[in-house]
Design a protein around this motif. Structure first.
Motif, PDB file in Angstrom:
ATOM      1  N   SER A  82      24.884 -19.240  54.668  1.00  0.00           N
ATOM      2  CA  SER A  82      23.692 -20.228  54.911  1.00  0.00           C
ATOM      3  C   SER A  82      23.773 -21.637  54.843  1.00  0.00           C
ATOM      4  CB  SER A  82      22.210 -19.539  54.136  1.00  0.00           C
ATOM      5  OG  SER A  82      22.409 -19.914  53.012  1.00  0.00           O
ATOM      6  N   THR A  83      23.084 -22.424  55.656  1.00  0.00           N
ATOM      7  CA  THR A  83      23.128 -23.958  55.274  1.00  0.00           C
ATOM      8  C   THR A  83      22.700 -24.031  53.946  1.00  0.00           C
ATOM      9  OG1 THR A  83      22.304 -24.135  57.576  1.00  0.00           O
ATOM     10  CG2 THR A  83      22.116 -25.801  56.154  1.00  0.00           C
ATOM     11  N   LYS A  84      22.021 -23.354  53.275  1.00  0.00           N
ATOM     12  CA  LYS A  84      21.228 -23.803  51.791  1.00  0.00           C
ATOM     13  C   LYS A  84      22.491 -23.595  51.067  1.00  0.00           C
ATOM     14  CE  LYS A  84      17.949 -22.096  48.216  1.00  0.00           C
ATOM     15  NZ  LYS A  84      17.625 -23.197  47.671  1.00  0.00           N
ATOM     16  N   ILE A  85      23.329 -22.270  51.058  1.00  0.00           N
ATOM     17  CA  ILE A  85      24.445 -22.104  50.245  1.00  0.00           C
ATOM     18  C   ILE A  85      25.468 -23.326  50.551  1.00  0.00           C
ATOM     19  CG2 ILE A  85      26.491 -20.506  49.806  1.00  0.00           C
ATOM     20  CD1 ILE A  85      24.507 -18.119  50.341  1.00  0.00           C
ATOM     21  N   ASN A  86      25.678 -23.646  51.722  1.00  0.00           N
ATOM     22  CA  ASN A  86      26.734 -24.638  52.131  1.00  0.00           C
ATOM     23  C   ASN A  86      26.186 -26.079  51.463  1.00  0.00           C
ATOM     24  OD1 ASN A  86      28.524 -23.414  53.650  1.00  0.00           O
ATOM     25  ND2 ASN A  86      27.594 -23.763  55.492  1.00  0.00           N
ATOM     26  N   GLU A  87      25.174 -26.405  51.228  1.00  0.00           N
ATOM     27  CA  GLU A  87      24.303 -27.673  50.547  1.00  0.00           C
ATOM     28  C   GLU A  87      24.831 -27.543  49.295  1.00  0.00           C
ATOM     29  OE1 GLU A  87      20.314 -27.727  51.959  1.00  0.00           O
ATOM     30  OE2 GLU A  87      20.717 -28.579  53.711  1.00  0.00           O
ATOM     31  N   GLU A  88      24.430 -26.279  48.717  1.00  0.00           N
ATOM     32  CA  GLU A  88      24.731 -26.186  47.200  1.00  0.00           C
ATOM     33  C   GLU A  88      26.086 -26.331  46.816  1.00  0.00           C
ATOM     34  OE1 GLU A  88      23.187 -22.192  46.103  1.00  0.00           O
ATOM     35  OE2 GLU A  88      21.127 -22.886  46.354  1.00  0.00           O
ATOM     36  N   ARG A  89      26.961 -25.800  47.949  1.00  0.00           N
ATOM     37  CA  ARG A  89      28.567 -25.796  47.513  1.00  0.00           C
ATOM     38  C   ARG A  89      28.855 -27.249  47.644  1.00  0.00           C
ATOM     39  NH1 ARG A  89      31.096 -20.608  50.603  1.00  0.00           N
ATOM     40  NH2 ARG A  89      30.319 -18.949  48.897  1.00  0.00           N
ATOM     41  N   ALA A  90      28.382 -27.922  48.386  1.00  0.00           N
ATOM     42  CA  ALA A  90      28.739 -29.442  48.573  1.00  0.00           C
ATOM     43  C   ALA A  90      28.389 -30.209  47.477  1.00  0.00           C
ATOM     44  CB  ALA A  90      27.970 -30.128  49.980  1.00  0.00           C
ATOM     45  N   LYS A  91      27.289 -29.935  46.962  1.00  0.00           N
ATOM     46  CA  LYS A  91      26.687 -30.653  45.763  1.00  0.00           C
ATOM     47  C   LYS A  91      27.589 -30.138  44.483  1.00  0.00           C
ATOM     48  CE  LYS A  91      22.925 -31.343  42.781  1.00  0.00           C
ATOM     49  NZ  LYS A  91      23.534 -32.106  41.706  1.00  0.00           N
ATOM     50  N   GLU A  92      27.933 -28.831  44.483  1.00  0.00           N
ATOM     51  CA  GLU A  92      28.947 -28.194  43.259  1.00  0.00           C
ATOM     52  C   GLU A  92      30.290 -28.924  43.449  1.00  0.00           C
ATOM     53  OE1 GLU A  92      31.344 -24.171  42.707  1.00  0.00           O
ATOM     54  OE2 GLU A  92      29.140 -23.856  43.133  1.00  0.00           O
ATOM     55  N   LEU A  93      30.871 -29.503  44.673  1.00  0.00           N
ATOM     56  CA  LEU A  93      32.187 -30.043  44.782  1.00  0.00           C
ATOM     57  C   LEU A  93      31.782 -31.578  44.494  1.00  0.00           C
ATOM     58  CD1 LEU A  93      33.403 -28.442  48.344  1.00  0.00           C
ATOM     59  CD2 LEU A  93      34.356 -28.382  46.035  1.00  0.00           C
ATOM     60  N   GLN A  94      30.856 -32.109  44.934  1.00  0.00           N
ATOM     61  CA  GLN A  94      30.512 -33.439  44.195  1.00  0.00           C
ATOM     62  C   GLN A  94      30.783 -33.705  43.055  1.00  0.00           C
ATOM     63  OE1 GLN A  94      26.825 -34.518  46.564  1.00  0.00           O
ATOM     64  NE2 GLN A  94      27.957 -35.081  48.395  1.00  0.00           N
ATOM     65  N   ASP A  95      29.861 -32.836  42.022  1.00  0.00           N
ATOM     66  CA  ASP A  95      29.634 -32.702  40.695  1.00  0.00           C
ATOM     67  C   ASP A  95      31.129 -32.526  40.228  1.00  0.00           C
ATOM     68  OD1 ASP A  95      27.212 -32.888  40.926  1.00  0.00           O
ATOM     69  OD2 ASP A  95      26.511 -30.821  40.529  1.00  0.00           O
ATOM     70  N   LEU A  96      31.936 -31.444  40.705  1.00  0.00           N
ATOM     71  CA  LEU A  96      33.331 -31.440  40.429  1.00  0.00           C
ATOM     72  C   LEU A  96      34.208 -32.501  40.426  1.00  0.00           C
ATOM     73  CD1 LEU A  96      35.130 -29.475  39.171  1.00  0.00           C
ATOM     74  CD2 LEU A  96      35.751 -28.356  41.229  1.00  0.00           C
ATOM     75  N   GLU A  97      34.251 -33.387  41.944  1.00  0.00           N
ATOM     76  CA  GLU A  97      34.853 -34.635  41.700  1.00  0.00           C
ATOM     77  C   GLU A  97      34.228 -35.529  40.715  1.00  0.00           C
ATOM     78  OE1 GLU A  97      33.873 -36.519  45.832  1.00  0.00           O
ATOM     79  OE2 GLU A  97      34.667 -34.400  46.907  1.00  0.00           O
ATOM     80  N   LYS A  98      33.118 -35.603  40.370  1.00  0.00           N
ATOM     81  CA  LYS A  98      32.474 -36.672  39.359  1.00  0.00           C
ATOM     82  C   LYS A  98      33.222 -36.310  38.063  1.00  0.00           C
ATOM     83  CE  LYS A  98      28.371 -38.406  37.164  1.00  0.00           C
ATOM     84  NZ  LYS A  98      27.136 -38.190  36.874  1.00  0.00           N
ATOM     85  N   ARG A  99      33.335 -34.963  37.700  1.00  0.00           N
ATOM     86  CA  ARG A  99      33.899 -34.617  36.446  1.00  0.00           C
ATOM     87  C   ARG A  99      35.472 -35.076  36.391  1.00  0.00           C
ATOM     88  NH1 ARG A  99      32.746 -28.704  36.606  1.00  0.00           N
ATOM     89  NH2 ARG A  99      34.696 -28.664  35.659  1.00  0.00           N
TER      90      ARG A  99
END
Length: 166
Positions: A82-99
């Motif tokens: 779903s779009t919601k899961i894709n959005e969560e995953r995108a945020k997760e990837l952004q957080d990982l990039e930041k770390r």
């Protein structure tokens, strides 16, 4: 009057000889970089820094590999979730990039701090040895030959090495 003239000439000669003696201050040179790189303590410090740097590189690589694996997985599954899961995953990837960015910055700062902690005592020890040898040999000036275009005076490197015990 003649005595005054003789006294004046004598004073000028004494003053001239005194100024000439002071103008001929003894100087020597030393290649501080060459000295430091041959110190056993410096070599040990470099090994410590290399080991720490390698550890940070390995940790960084693990983080990047994790990021790339997740990115690949999420891209492959993007059409089936779903779009919601894709959005969560995108945020997760952004957080990982930041770390990953924060880790790299922190590692660089810690490595730089460790280098300073290891090198400062060595630099102070070398400086003290140069001063001791220079004074013992009667030199008013000891120059770092790395920046000299002509180093025609005595080289104190062997004497300072002896003072430092290597």
């Amino acid at each position: 009057m003649k005595q005054l003239k003789t006294l004046l000439i004598a004073a000028v000669l004494v003053l001239g000889v005194s100024l000439n003696t002071n103008a001929q201050a003894k100087s020597a040179h030393i290649d501080v970089a060459e000295l430091m790189t041959k110190m056993p303590a410096y070599i040990d410090a470099q090994k410590q820094l290399e080991k720490l740097g390698q550890q940070y590189d390995n940790d960084f690589k693990v983080m990047v590999d994790e990021y790339q694996a997740r990115l690949k997985k999420y891209e492959q599954e993007a059409e089936t979730v779903s779009t919601k899961i894709n959005e969560e995953r995108a945020k997760e990837l952004q957080d990982l990039e930041k770390r990953i960015r924060e880790f790299r910055e922190t590692a660089q700062k810690e490595l730089s701090t460790k280098e300073g902690d290891l090198m400062k005592p060595l630099e102070e020890k070398v400086k003290a040895a140069i001063q001791k040898v220079g004074k013992a040999k009667g030199y008013q000036y000891v120059f770092n030959s790395a920046g000299l275009l002509l180093a025609d005076g005595p080289d104190l490197t062997p004497d300072v090495k002896k003072e430092l015990g290597f």
